[in-house]
Design a protein around this motif. Sequence first.
Motif, PDB file in Angstrom:
ATOM      1  N   ALA A 148       0.851  -1.186   0.000  1.00  0.00           N
ATOM      2  CA  ALA A 148       0.000   0.000   0.000  1.00  0.00           C
ATOM      3  C   ALA A 148       0.891   1.243   0.000  1.00  0.00           C
ATOM      4  N   LEU A 149       0.401   2.303  -0.607  1.00  0.00           N
ATOM      5  CA  LEU A 149       1.197   3.534  -0.722  1.00  0.00           C
ATOM      6  C   LEU A 149       0.947   4.420   0.497  1.00  0.00           C
ATOM      7  N   VAL A 150       1.380   3.937   1.648  1.00  0.00           N
ATOM      8  CA  VAL A 150       1.089   4.612   2.909  1.00  0.00           C
ATOM      9  C   VAL A 150       1.842   5.926   3.059  1.00  0.00           C
ATOM     10  N   HIS A 151       2.995   6.061   2.362  1.00  0.00           N
ATOM     11  CA  HIS A 151       3.695   7.350   2.335  1.00  0.00           C
ATOM     12  C   HIS A 151       4.106   7.702   0.906  1.00  0.00           C
ATOM     13  N   GLY A 152       3.178   7.489  -0.006  1.00  0.00           N
ATOM     14  CA  GLY A 152       3.369   7.945  -1.378  1.00  0.00           C
ATOM     15  C   GLY A 152       4.277   7.053  -2.192  1.00  0.00           C
ATOM     16  N   SER A 153       4.833   7.624  -3.236  1.00  0.00           N
ATOM     17  CA  SER A 153       5.570   6.877  -4.242  1.00  0.00           C
ATOM     18  C   SER A 153       6.756   6.131  -3.640  1.00  0.00           C
ATOM     19  N   ARG A 154       7.046   4.942  -4.187  1.00  0.00           N
ATOM     20  CA  ARG A 154       8.064   4.077  -3.603  1.00  0.00           C
ATOM     21  C   ARG A 154       9.466   4.326  -4.152  1.00  0.00           C
ATOM     22  N   ALA A 155       9.598   4.820  -5.375  1.00  0.00           N
ATOM     23  CA  ALA A 155      10.934   4.983  -5.963  1.00  0.00           C
ATOM     24  C   ALA A 155      11.416   6.426  -5.901  1.00  0.00           C
ATOM     25  N   ALA A 156      10.531   7.376  -6.168  1.00  0.00           N
ATOM     26  CA  ALA A 156      10.904   8.787  -6.203  1.00  0.00           C
ATOM     27  C   ALA A 156       9.677   9.615  -5.858  1.00  0.00           C
ATOM     28  N   LEU A 157       9.861  10.614  -5.039  1.00  0.00           N
ATOM     29  CA  LEU A 157       8.729  11.385  -4.541  1.00  0.00           C
ATOM     30  C   LEU A 157       8.316  12.503  -5.481  1.00  0.00           C
ATOM     31  N   GLN A 158       9.168  12.853  -6.446  1.00  0.00           N
ATOM     32  CA  GLN A 158       8.893  13.999  -7.325  1.00  0.00           C
ATOM     33  C   GLN A 158       8.733  13.536  -8.769  1.00  0.00           C
ATOM     34  N   ASP A 159       7.767  12.663  -8.998  1.00  0.00           N
ATOM     35  CA  ASP A 159       7.545  12.065 -10.308  1.00  0.00           C
ATOM     36  C   ASP A 159       6.315  12.699 -10.954  1.00  0.00           C
TER      37      ASP A 159
END
Length: 351
Positions: free
Chosen positions: A11-22
């Motif tokens: 689940a995306l509990v704190h947003g994107s898994r690889a990069a936050l600025q996509d």
Amino acid sequence: MSQPLRFGVWALVHGSRAALQDPAEPYDASWARNKALVLEAERLGYDSVLVAQHTINPHDPSLDQLEAWTASAALAALTSRIEIIAAIKPYLYHPAVLAKMAQQIEHISGGRFAINLVNAWNRPELERAGIGFAEHDERYAYGREWITVVDALLRGEALTHRGDNFRIDDYQLRPADPFRARPRIYVGGESEPARSLVAAHGDVWFINGQPHDDVAALIADVSARPRPAGHDALRFGLSAFVIARETQSEADAHLEHLFALAELDKPLRERQKANIDPNAVMHQTFARSARVGSNGGTAAGLVGDYDTVARRIAEFHRAGIELFMLQFQPFEADMARFAEEVMPRVRRLLD
């Protein structure tokens, strides 16, 4: 295979898994997004969802963070087939309270709930709450006593316990689990205390993403350890970030794109290093290779054309991995692509 092949998603509990600025996946850790994602994962045929537990965002306290246990209870009511695994950090909940919560979600889900025991690595989450952040081995000793209490209560036993951390007198939870002996217990961590704990109390060991031979060695080590009487053989799960495309060159190009995006997060991750327990084996493992994604990410090597990714998954399965807990970016689009293109290929290889 002695164990079934299963696929799950984070689940995306704190947003994107690889990069936050996509630009292709704006930051979104909302309940609305996670609800839609898990319902779609169930529709696509995924077997499990892991809801990681953080009370504050581990990357940046100013960013949103989904709460794991209330979200898991809601997901239990909204879904019908998928297994819901909620992570738990023992210092955040008294074991009797947590066992009752777990038992209730087990009832809501109709026997599809599981606990993922993790012993914490993010210092501010505990320190800023006034709980304190014990040393690595002390945290595992606490977690071992904590799960001993939770296990007994989930089994419906009348428990009297005297330990270093808890004193419990003739405590019993009702109603008992009508579906099985108790919810499944997953355990994460790869240190010696973690391996000892999972052998004694776990049903499934979550291994962080890393190359096949390293995973096989971990499985061999923990499989050789004694199990308590009456416990089934230990099973194994692997975290991995997947990039599957029609061609290897397309997959490699997307990996390079994510590496470039991840560079934008570098200042944030440098600040984050001060919050990480340096004795956590998980982060020592991550430092051995470049990767994107959390919990080992692309270090498992699931980057390539559809046939290559399917073949590598089949090889991991033959080595003993039952459950693949997967990450993607962009998540929803690649989750659907994997279900349509890779899942059938893996199952054909294993028939």
